[in-house]
Scaffold this active site. Structure first.
Site, short mmCIF file in Angstrom:
data_model
loop_
_atom_site.label_atom_id
_atom_site.label_comp_id
_atom_site.label_asym_id
_atom_site.label_seq_id
_atom_site.Cartn_x
_atom_site.Cartn_y
_atom_site.Cartn_z
N MET A 1 9.47 -7.76 4.65
CA MET A 1 9.49 -8.51 5.91
C MET A 1 10.69 -9.44 6.02
O MET A 1 10.56 -10.62 6.37
CB MET A 1 8.18 -9.29 6.05
CG MET A 1 6.93 -8.43 5.97
SD MET A 1 6.94 -7.07 7.15
CE MET A 1 6.74 -7.98 8.69
N ARG A 2 11.85 -8.91 5.75
CA ARG A 2 13.09 -9.65 5.96
C ARG A 2 14.06 -8.76 6.73
O ARG A 2 14.18 -7.56 6.45
CB ARG A 2 13.75 -10.06 4.63
CG ARG A 2 12.89 -10.92 3.74
CD ARG A 2 12.53 -12.25 4.38
NE ARG A 2 13.70 -13.05 4.68
CZ ARG A 2 13.65 -14.20 5.39
NH1 ARG A 2 12.49 -14.62 5.88
NH2 ARG A 2 14.74 -14.88 5.62
N LEU B 1 17.56 -7.49 7.30
CA LEU B 1 18.73 -7.35 6.44
C LEU B 1 20.01 -7.43 7.26
O LEU B 1 20.07 -6.98 8.40
CB LEU B 1 18.66 -6.00 5.71
CG LEU B 1 17.45 -5.85 4.78
CD1 LEU B 1 17.30 -4.39 4.36
CD2 LEU B 1 17.59 -6.75 3.56
N ASN C 1 13.04 3.59 5.40
CA ASN C 1 11.93 2.74 5.81
C ASN C 1 10.86 3.62 6.44
O ASN C 1 11.15 4.71 6.95
CB ASN C 1 12.42 1.70 6.83
CG ASN C 1 11.33 0.76 7.27
OD1 ASN C 1 10.60 0.21 6.44
ND2 ASN C 1 11.19 0.55 8.57
N ASP D 1 14.86 -0.30 13.45
CA ASP D 1 14.02 0.89 13.67
C ASP D 1 14.74 1.96 14.50
O ASP D 1 14.11 2.68 15.28
CB ASP D 1 12.72 0.48 14.39
CG ASP D 1 11.88 -0.48 13.59
OD1 ASP D 1 11.96 -0.44 12.34
OD2 ASP D 1 11.16 -1.30 14.19
N HIS E 1 7.86 3.40 9.44
CA HIS E 1 7.51 2.59 10.60
C HIS E 1 6.26 3.17 11.25
O HIS E 1 6.15 4.40 11.40
CB HIS E 1 8.66 2.59 11.61
CG HIS E 1 8.41 1.74 12.81
ND1 HIS E 1 8.47 0.36 12.76
CD2 HIS E 1 8.08 2.06 14.10
CE1 HIS E 1 8.19 -0.13 13.96
NE2 HIS E 1 7.94 0.87 14.78
N ARG F 1 21.34 -15.75 4.19
CA ARG F 1 20.90 -14.37 4.00
C ARG F 1 21.86 -13.62 3.08
O ARG F 1 21.45 -12.78 2.28
CB ARG F 1 20.78 -13.65 5.34
CG ARG F 1 19.56 -14.06 6.15
CD ARG F 1 19.23 -13.03 7.20
NE ARG F 1 20.24 -12.93 8.24
CZ ARG F 1 20.33 -11.95 9.12
NH1 ARG F 1 19.47 -10.93 9.07
NH2 ARG F 1 21.25 -11.93 10.04
N SER G 1 0.83 -1.21 0.00
CA SER G 1 0.00 0.00 0.00
C SER G 1 0.86 1.26 0.00
O SER G 1 0.54 2.24 -0.69
CB SER G 1 -0.96 0.00 1.19
OG SER G 1 -0.27 0.13 2.42
#
Length: 217
Positions: free
Chosen positions: A92-93, A95, A109, A147, A111, A67, A15
């Site tokens: 949804m990984r 890093l 990003n 975050d 949040h 990874r 979205s």
């Protein structure tokens, strides 16, 4: 105007991806959405990106033993599309530090909380449990710590007595769709950049606005 080539990384419906694509469709926007990349072949956002005429790529994390192998495959796709900047939008990984450091100052990003409050998941539930009267969302540069990156922009919404997780989330995501394009514009037109671990702004802004909560309807 030189438009920076941006990749959006998604894992689901995307979205926030749609809001970035819509903003970048305007001729005066300083970024071009050049690629939408997903780690999940069934991500609904891929079809939405294709419908908008955006190039897409799938790098399935399940197809890679580590990874690091997964991220090398992503880096190869990003390089093949000459990507300058990454926007994470429901990717949804987790890093690795190495990937984050390679893209330092070039990856952002969004949040769903007013960072540094409520890092991680279930942000709306935690806000309601704490009884806060304001909540919101944050766009930040990505750093190895989850975050915790330098903040570029934030938007605030009131929390009202009858709020549920769903109603609060719905109010926040409206602001996410406005805030993410605004932050990307600032980065790509040179209004905001990362310097010595902090975000620097080339312009001032109106400091007279405020949100009071509670207020009467």
């Amino acid at each position: 105007m030189t438009r920076r080539r941006v990749a959006i990384l998604i894992s689901g419906r995307g979205s926030n991806m749609v809001s970035l694509i819509e903003a970048a469709s305007q001729p005066d926007f300083p970024a071009e959405i050049a690629l939408v990349l997903s780690n999940r072949p069934d991500a609904a956002g891929l079809e939405r990106a294709e419908a908008a005429g955006i190039a897409t790529a799938i790098v399935d994390h399940k197809a890679h033993p580590t990874r690091e192998d997964f991220e090398r495959a992503m880096d190869a796709e990003l390089a093949s599309h000459d990507i300058a900047f990454i926007c994470l939008a429901g990717f949804m990984r987790v890093l690795t530090d190495g990937f984050v450091e390679r893209w330092a100052g070039r990856m952002v990003n969004i949040h769903p909380s007013l960072l540094p409050l409520y890092r991680g998941t279930r942000t709306h539930r935690r806000a309601l449990e704490d009884g806060v009267l304001v909540h919101g969302c944050t766009v930040h540069f990505v750093v190895p710590e989850l975050d915790a990156g330098p903040i570029i922009a934030q938007a605030v919404v009131p929390v009202v007595p009858d709020d549920t997780e769903e109603s609060l989330a719905a109010r926040v995501i409206v602001q996410e769709h406005k805030l993410y394009p605004h932050a990307l514009r600032m980065i790509c037109d040179g209004t905001a950049w990362l310097e010595n671990g902090r975000v620097v702004f080339s312009k001032g802004w109106n400091a007279s606005g405020s949100l009071h909560s509670p207020t009467s309807a």
